[in-house]
Design a protein around this motif. Structure first.
Motif, short mmCIF file in Angstrom:
data_model
loop_
_atom_site.label_atom_id
_atom_site.label_comp_id
_atom_site.label_asym_id
_atom_site.label_seq_id
_atom_site.Cartn_x
_atom_site.Cartn_y
_atom_site.Cartn_z
N HIS A 1 1.75 5.61 9.89
CA HIS A 1 2.68 4.23 9.19
C HIS A 1 3.45 3.69 10.09
O HIS A 1 4.47 4.39 10.47
CB HIS A 1 3.37 4.58 7.85
CG HIS A 1 3.61 3.55 6.95
ND1 HIS A 1 4.65 2.54 7.22
CD2 HIS A 1 3.25 3.28 5.77
CE1 HIS A 1 4.74 1.88 6.38
NE2 HIS A 1 3.97 2.23 5.52
N HIS B 1 0.88 -1.06 -0.02
CA HIS B 1 0.03 0.04 -0.04
C HIS B 1 0.76 1.23 -0.02
O HIS B 1 0.26 2.45 -0.47
CB HIS B 1 -1.02 -0.09 1.33
CG HIS B 1 -0.35 -0.01 2.63
ND1 HIS B 1 0.05 1.17 3.28
CD2 HIS B 1 -0.01 -0.95 3.46
CE1 HIS B 1 0.55 0.85 4.22
NE2 HIS B 1 0.43 -0.26 4.58
N TYR C 1 -0.78 10.19 6.93
CA TYR C 1 -0.28 8.67 6.57
C TYR C 1 1.06 8.20 7.08
O TYR C 1 1.15 7.37 7.62
CB TYR C 1 -0.43 8.71 5.07
CG TYR C 1 -0.06 7.27 4.49
CD1 TYR C 1 -0.93 6.42 4.51
CD2 TYR C 1 1.44 7.34 4.04
CE1 TYR C 1 -0.21 4.97 3.78
CE2 TYR C 1 1.80 5.96 3.49
CZ TYR C 1 0.83 4.84 3.37
OH TYR C 1 1.37 3.51 2.80
N CYS C 2 2.12 9.30 6.86
CA CYS C 2 3.08 9.04 7.51
C CYS C 2 3.25 8.75 8.84
O CYS C 2 4.03 7.93 9.45
CB CYS C 2 4.21 10.12 7.24
SG CYS C 2 4.52 10.59 5.25
N ALA D 1 -0.22 4.59 -2.06
CA ALA D 1 -0.33 5.51 -1.48
C ALA D 1 0.44 6.75 -1.90
O ALA D 1 -0.09 7.75 -2.42
CB ALA D 1 -0.31 5.53 0.05
#
Lengths: 329, 329
Positions: free
Chosen positions: B131, B76, B127-128, B80
């Motif tokens: 993650h 992903h 997102y980062c 992404a």
């Protein structure tokens, strides 16, 4: 890797520092270019551009390579390589000097060049042949084996040197072309040496070649400041012979001459197009290209000089990547 | 390394194949450039050069990155990253489209750009942050430690994205400039990812970033065929936003945003010179540069476009080498 990267930076900085000091000297010595009368028409306006910029590169190359030369029992490899490059550069210098002083745009006579080059390349071939870490076997890319040429190694090595140096010379002729392409080639040779060092092949010579190639790469990159289109200074034969000699030495010492047609694909293209053109004209009285070497063919086809440089550089990058892949990097 | 190098080659080849097919389309859609009336005078002759070349790069980037995307549980990340780049590219497309159709040479209104960019960069930051292999800590170069920013990571990440993307946009404006510089930056990011993989830092994300950066590098290199001086096609905002987004994503995912001022030094120079120029004019009613961004300053000073490209590229190469050294490569 660190010392190689530092070498590259030092060499570039020397180019930045020494250039402005050297250019007035070149001017005072009246080292202006006499354009070939049989070159592209559009190049006639380049008449009088300074030449012998290779002199500046030689300073950057020699100083930075010597400063970061790895200190071990095999230090003579760096000295020998530099001496060899220096000798070829001297032939280039003679050629340039005759062009400039005698205003004879072709320089040294053919037989003089051949004698010098045969002698120098024989010296390099013998040095490699008898060097304990080089010897007479070369690597065969893609299949990952070695090939021992025995005594045939000597003529083979000589052929490679002469071919590379003269092809580099032919690859010069468009602003920024040879320096851009050779930056990519020498950086790739540096990476190949790095890879050999870590994978245990040829470790003894890898360190030295990494530094030599980095020094040349930095000098080429720095030279673009003076040589990018429109060029203020040309490198002259003193430059193109020097670049060719470094590429030849690095490939031969790292035992990867068979990769040269990939790494130096634009050198090959320049030489081959010249040979094809002359051959075709002699045999059929017809020309294959608008003008040889190939870059003049593109130029007369309407391509701008920066575009030719971009194309040649991109093709070199790709072929250098294929060369890296062929070694299993 | 092999997959990254193959990605670069594939991406370049797609550029070669797709360009000639796309350029007539761009022509039919009348995607010609409307030059800013406040740009350099010499650029007025560029009126009508095709723009939106970034579209071709997007195809090369997406296809080659997806083909060589590493197959593991973290697939992903590639999706992404590409989605994020695509979203930024879409903003660039809107901007270009408005310029072309409405002939309003400045494109999207400032507040529209800001809203889009804030939203997108927030998405990337979250997102980062969440993650498992990225998180809120970043690497501090030269001293070799990590720095956990906690919740501050989110605004920091957003700032980095917005700064990089808009700086890349400002760095565009001379034939071949942004694509040359970004080729070097993305190749360096690729090498950094490689180094991280082998030294055991960030291994999970390194493979993906290597391929993403290689895909971008190949596209930039291939674009030079159309974009080298004199340019036949400009990349447009659709290109510059895309390049900026890839550089931002790679640096953030690899947790080296603090290296960006070095890697993307010419982006920084473009932005800073613009800020200084505007600030100085507002405060003192005086200009610092002949024209901002910096490359126009050099251009009006009489430097040729290829020379500016050579200078910017050489400086980028050197700063990228320093960045590699800072990581102990």
């Amino acid at each position: 890797m660190q010392s190689a990267l530092l070498t590259l930076i030092l060499s570039f900085l020397i180019m930045m520092a020494v250039g402005p000091a050297c250019i007035p000297l070149l001017q005072r010595w009246k080292f202006g270019q006499t354009e070939r009368t049989d070159g592209p028409q559009s190049h006639l306006k380049k008449q009088g551009t300074l030449t012998m910029g290779g002199l500046i590169m030689l300073i950057a190359l020699a100083v930075s390579a010597l400063v970061f030369s790895p200190e071990d029992q095999r230090a003579h490899l760096m000295l020998a390589s530099l001496l060899f490059v220096l000798a070829f550069t001297a032939v280039g210098f003679l050629d340039d000097y005759i062009k400039v002083v005698k205003k004879r745009s072709l320089g040294l006579r053919a037989w003089q060049k051949i004698v010098f080059q045969l002698g120098l390349s024989l010296a390099l071939a013998l040095y490699c042949y008898f060097h304990e870490d080089i010897g007479s076997s070369i690597l065969v890319p893609f299949v990952n084996t070695e090939w021992d040429l025995g005594l045939w190694y000597i003529p083979f090595n000589m052929f490679v040197t002469i071919a590379v140096v003269n092809s580099a010379n032919l690859n010069d002729g468009v602003d920024g072309l040879l320096s851009s392409v050779t930056t990519v080639i020498t950086v790739t040779l540096m990476l190949i040496a790095l890879f050999m060092k870590y994978s245990g092949v040829n470790t003894a010579v890898a360190d030295t070649m990494m530094v030599l190639c980095a020094a040349m790469a930095g000098a080429c990159l720095g030279f673009l400041r003076y040589n990018a289109h429109p060029a203020r200074v040309f490198m002259g034969d003193i430059g193109s012979f020097q670049l060719g000699a470094v590429v030849a030495v690095a490939a031969l010492v790292l035992r990867i001459p068979l990769l040269l047609p990939l790494l130096a694909i634009t050198y090959v293209a320049s030489s081959l197009s010249d040979i094809i053109q002359i051959g075709s004209y002699k045999l059929r009285h017809k020309r294959v290209f608008r003008m040889a070497p190939l870059h003049h063919h593109f130029e007369l086809g309407g391509m701008s000089e920066p575009k030719i440089v971009a194309m040649y550089t991109a093709v070199t990058v790709l072929c250098c990547i294929v060369a890296l892949l062929s070694l299993g990097v």
